[in-house]
Scaffold this motif. Structure first.
Motif, PDB file in Angstrom:
ATOM      1  N   GLY A  48      61.055  57.873  40.868  1.00 34.58           N
ATOM      2  CA  GLY A  48      61.343  57.748  39.439  1.00 34.58           C
ATOM      3  C   GLY A  48      60.349  56.835  38.741  1.00 34.58           C
ATOM      4  N   ILE A  49      60.337  56.908  37.439  1.00 34.22           N
ATOM      5  CA  ILE A  49      59.340  56.192  36.637  1.00 34.22           C
ATOM      6  C   ILE A  49      59.555  54.680  36.646  1.00 34.22           C
ATOM      7  CG2 ILE A  49      60.559  56.397  34.438  1.00 34.22           C
ATOM      8  CD1 ILE A  49      56.772  56.801  34.954  1.00 34.22           C
ATOM      9  N   LEU A  50      60.814  54.220  36.709  1.00 33.68           N
ATOM     10  CA  LEU A  50      61.082  52.784  36.654  1.00 33.68           C
ATOM     11  C   LEU A  50      60.435  52.036  37.815  1.00 33.68           C
ATOM     12  CD1 LEU A  50      62.395  50.407  35.256  1.00 33.68           C
ATOM     13  CD2 LEU A  50      64.479  50.892  36.530  1.00 33.68           C
ATOM     14  N   ILE A  51      60.531  52.569  39.022  1.00 38.68           N
ATOM     15  CA  ILE A  51      59.927  51.876  40.166  1.00 38.68           C
ATOM     16  C   ILE A  51      58.415  51.795  39.998  1.00 38.68           C
ATOM     17  CG2 ILE A  51      59.693  53.875  41.703  1.00 38.68           C
ATOM     18  CD1 ILE A  51      60.631  50.309  42.761  1.00 38.68           C
ATOM     19  N   TRP A  52      57.817  52.813  39.396  1.00 37.22           N
ATOM     20  CA  TRP A  52      56.365  52.796  39.212  1.00 37.22           C
ATOM     21  C   TRP A  52      55.941  51.812  38.139  1.00 37.22           C
ATOM     22  CZ3 TRP A  52      53.139  54.158  42.724  1.00 37.22           C
ATOM     23  CH2 TRP A  52      53.607  54.977  43.742  1.00 37.22           C
ATOM     24  N   ILE A  53      56.773  51.613  37.128  1.00 31.74           N
ATOM     25  CA  ILE A  53      56.478  50.565  36.137  1.00 31.74           C
ATOM     26  C   ILE A  53      56.490  49.211  36.828  1.00 31.74           C
ATOM     27  CG2 ILE A  53      57.388  49.367  34.101  1.00 31.74           C
ATOM     28  CD1 ILE A  53      58.347  52.169  33.114  1.00 31.74           C
ATOM     29  N   ILE A  54      57.494  48.977  37.675  1.00 33.21           N
ATOM     30  CA  ILE A  54      57.581  47.721  38.429  1.00 33.21           C
ATOM     31  C   ILE A  54      56.367  47.567  39.338  1.00 33.21           C
ATOM     32  CG2 ILE A  54      58.879  46.514  40.238  1.00 33.21           C
ATOM     33  CD1 ILE A  54      61.435  47.778  38.933  1.00 33.21           C
ATOM     34  N   ILE A  55      56.021  48.622  40.059  1.00 33.50           N
ATOM     35  CA  ILE A  55      54.881  48.562  40.982  1.00 33.50           C
ATOM     36  C   ILE A  55      53.594  48.264  40.223  1.00 33.50           C
ATOM     37  CG2 ILE A  55      53.412  49.990  42.475  1.00 33.50           C
ATOM     38  CD1 ILE A  55      56.054  51.232  43.564  1.00 33.50           C
ATOM     39  N   TYR A  56      53.361  48.946  39.109  1.00 33.05           N
ATOM     40  CA  TYR A  56      52.141  48.685  38.334  1.00 33.05           C
ATOM     41  C   TYR A  56      52.100  47.251  37.815  1.00 33.05           C
ATOM     42  CZ  TYR A  56      50.816  53.595  38.515  1.00 33.05           C
ATOM     43  OH  TYR A  56      50.448  54.843  38.936  1.00 33.05           O
ATOM     44  N   LEU A  57      53.230  46.756  37.330  1.00 34.40           N
ATOM     45  CA  LEU A  57      53.262  45.370  36.852  1.00 34.40           C
ATOM     46  C   LEU A  57      52.960  44.382  37.981  1.00 34.40           C
ATOM     47  CD1 LEU A  57      56.295  45.462  34.388  1.00 34.40           C
ATOM     48  CD2 LEU A  57      53.866  45.211  33.814  1.00 34.40           C
ATOM     49  N   GLU A  58      53.529  44.642  39.156  1.00 37.19           N
ATOM     50  CA  GLU A  58      53.271  43.772  40.303  1.00 37.19           C
ATOM     51  C   GLU A  58      51.809  43.826  40.725  1.00 37.19           C
ATOM     52  OE1 GLU A  58      55.354  41.602  41.564  1.00 37.19           O
ATOM     53  OE2 GLU A  58      57.034  42.255  40.348  1.00 37.19           O
ATOM     54  N   LEU A  59      51.247  45.023  40.763  1.00 40.95           N
ATOM     55  CA  LEU A  59      49.843  45.162  41.147  1.00 40.95           C
ATOM     56  C   LEU A  59      48.919  44.499  40.136  1.00 40.95           C
ATOM     57  CD1 LEU A  59      49.780  48.807  42.559  1.00 40.95           C
ATOM     58  CD2 LEU A  59      49.681  46.652  43.850  1.00 40.95           C
ATOM     59  N   ILE A  60      49.249  44.604  38.859  1.00 46.87           N
ATOM     60  CA  ILE A  60      48.450  43.933  37.828  1.00 46.87           C
ATOM     61  C   ILE A  60      48.539  42.425  38.003  1.00 46.87           C
ATOM     62  CG2 ILE A  60      48.335  43.444  35.339  1.00 46.87           C
ATOM     63  CD1 ILE A  60      49.115  46.458  34.938  1.00 46.87           C
ATOM     64  N   THR A  61      49.747  41.921  38.255  1.00 46.95           N
ATOM     65  CA  THR A  61      49.934  40.481  38.453  1.00 46.95           C
ATOM     66  C   THR A  61      49.134  39.983  39.650  1.00 46.95           C
ATOM     67  OG1 THR A  61      52.147  40.603  37.495  1.00 46.95           O
ATOM     68  CG2 THR A  61      51.655  38.671  38.840  1.00 46.95           C
ATOM     69  N   PHE A  62      49.289  40.655  40.780  1.00 41.42           N
ATOM     70  CA  PHE A  62      48.529  40.255  41.969  1.00 41.42           C
ATOM     71  C   PHE A  62      47.031  40.436  41.743  1.00 41.42           C
ATOM     72  CE2 PHE A  62      52.466  40.357  44.466  1.00 41.42           C
ATOM     73  CZ  PHE A  62      52.247  39.303  45.331  1.00 41.42           C
ATOM     74  N   GLY A  63      46.651  41.518  41.059  1.00 37.34           N
ATOM     75  CA  GLY A  63      45.231  41.762  40.784  1.00 37.34           C
ATOM     76  C   GLY A  63      44.611  40.647  39.963  1.00 37.34           C
ATOM     77  N   MET A  64      45.321  40.191  38.947  1.00 34.65           N
ATOM     78  CA  MET A  64      44.803  39.089  38.119  1.00 34.65           C
ATOM     79  C   MET A  64      44.686  37.808  38.949  1.00 34.65           C
ATOM     80  SD  MET A  64      46.537  39.929  34.370  1.00 34.65           S
ATOM     81  CE  MET A  64      47.627  38.581  34.524  1.00 34.65           C
ATOM     82  N   ALA A  65      45.664  37.556  39.798  1.00 36.36           N
ATOM     83  CA  ALA A  65      45.617  36.359  40.643  1.00 36.36           C
ATOM     84  C   ALA A  65      44.458  36.437  41.639  1.00 36.36           C
ATOM     85  CB  ALA A  65      46.945  36.178  41.370  1.00 36.36           C
ATOM     86  N   ILE A  66      44.218  37.616  42.194  1.00 39.87           N
ATOM     87  CA  ILE A  66      43.102  37.781  43.134  1.00 39.87           C
ATOM     88  C   ILE A  66      41.769  37.619  42.410  1.00 39.87           C
ATOM     89  CG2 ILE A  66      41.910  39.471  44.597  1.00 39.87           C
ATOM     90  CD1 ILE A  66      44.745  40.422  45.467  1.00 39.87           C
ATOM     91  N   LEU A  67      41.671  38.102  41.170  1.00 37.07           N
ATOM     92  CA  LEU A  67      40.449  37.896  40.381  1.00 37.07           C
ATOM     93  C   LEU A  67      40.232  36.407  40.104  1.00 37.07           C
ATOM     94  CD1 LEU A  67      40.571  40.860  37.835  1.00 37.07           C
ATOM     95  CD2 LEU A  67      38.979  40.542  39.749  1.00 37.07           C
ATOM     96  N   ALA A  68      41.305  35.695  39.799  1.00 37.69           N
ATOM     97  CA  ALA A  68      41.197  34.250  39.588  1.00 37.69           C
ATOM     98  C   ALA A  68      40.756  33.560  40.880  1.00 37.69           C
ATOM     99  CB  ALA A  68      42.524  33.674  39.103  1.00 37.69           C
ATOM    100  N   LEU A  69      41.307  33.977  42.009  1.00 36.27           N
ATOM    101  CA  LEU A  69      40.911  33.443  43.308  1.00 36.27           C
ATOM    102  C   LEU A  69      39.420  33.677  43.542  1.00 36.27           C
ATOM    103  CD1 LEU A  69      41.568  32.401  46.265  1.00 36.27           C
ATOM    104  CD2 LEU A  69      41.982  34.803  46.806  1.00 36.27           C
ATOM    105  N   ALA A  70      38.950  34.884  43.257  1.00 36.42           N
ATOM    106  CA  ALA A  70      37.533  35.209  43.440  1.00 36.42           C
ATOM    107  C   ALA A  70      36.657  34.357  42.523  1.00 36.42           C
ATOM    108  CB  ALA A  70      37.291  36.687  43.186  1.00 36.42           C
ATOM    109  N   TYR A  71      37.096  34.161  41.280  1.00 36.01           N
ATOM    110  CA  TYR A  71      36.324  33.343  40.342  1.00 36.01           C
ATOM    111  C   TYR A  71      36.217  31.896  40.841  1.00 36.01           C
ATOM    112  CZ  TYR A  71      35.104  30.546  36.323  1.00 36.01           C
ATOM    113  OH  TYR A  71      34.496  29.633  35.498  1.00 36.01           O
TER     114      TYR A  71
END
Length: 190
Positions: A14-37
């Motif tokens: 369903g669409i709700l789980i994918w909204i959650i997954i995308y939000l989580e991936l964006i959150t982790f992605g931003m944190a990993i970019l900050a880590l790399a910086y």
């Protein structure tokens, strides 16, 4: 009870789980970019700090989560084929893998705390604790979700919703994916 395939445009779970997954991936992605910086700003500190991580435990945990993800996929396959016994077998082994991950990660956390490598030790370990701790919580939530789904499959009075099982599997695979991003960045790249 054969499960019919849904439209290719319908996301698994369903669409709700994918909204959650995308939000989580964006959150982790931003944190990993900050880590790399910050890692590029303090290369030596991040390299020396990364050497203090237990790569053996990190590698075993990677294998545990990937194997667990495989078991979840097999469980879905057998649930679709109405082979409940085999579906439960694979879901149970998936939970064993997830629990093993949490036990090993807890041991690694204990090692770090004993060595004085807490969150305030330096900026690398601040990222380490935040990212792996947040992931730890996700795996714990994923285990609870798998446990609930397994109990609902076992109940004879109520049938587990295939959409709920797909959503659970999607969440679990998100945990795999996040770890596949965290492991190399924290343990191998610096």
């Amino acid at each position: 009870m054969e499960i019919k395939a849904k439209s290719i445009y319908y996301p698994p779970g369903g669409i709700l789980i994918w909204i959650i997954i995308y939000l989580e991936l964006i959150t982790f992605g931003m944190a990993i970019l900050a880590l790399a910086y910050y890692g590029s700003e303090e290369r030596e500190l991040f390299h020396n700090s990364s050497l203090k991580l237990n790569k053996t435990i990190g590698t075993i945990n990677t294998i545990l989560l990937l194997t667990s993800g495989f078991f979840v996929a097999k469980g879905i396959h057998f649930f679709k084929a109405a082979n409940i016994k085999k579906a439960l077998f694979y879901f149970n082994w998936a939970m064993v893998g997830g629990f093993g991950f949490l036990v090993l990660k807890s041991f690694e956390y204990y090692e770090k705390l004993q060595a004085g490598l807490h969150m305030d030790y330096n900026s690398f370990f601040r990222f380490y604790w935040l990212l792996t701790g947040f992931h730890f919580i996700h795996v714990l939530v994923g285990l609870v979700i798998l446990l609930v789904i397994t109990f609902s499959i076992r109940k004879k009075q109520t049938e587990a919703s295939f959409e709920d099982i797909e959503a659970s599997a999607s969440f679990w695979h998100m945990c795999d994916l996040i770890w596949l991003l965290l492991f190399p960045v924290l343990y191998l790249l610096f």
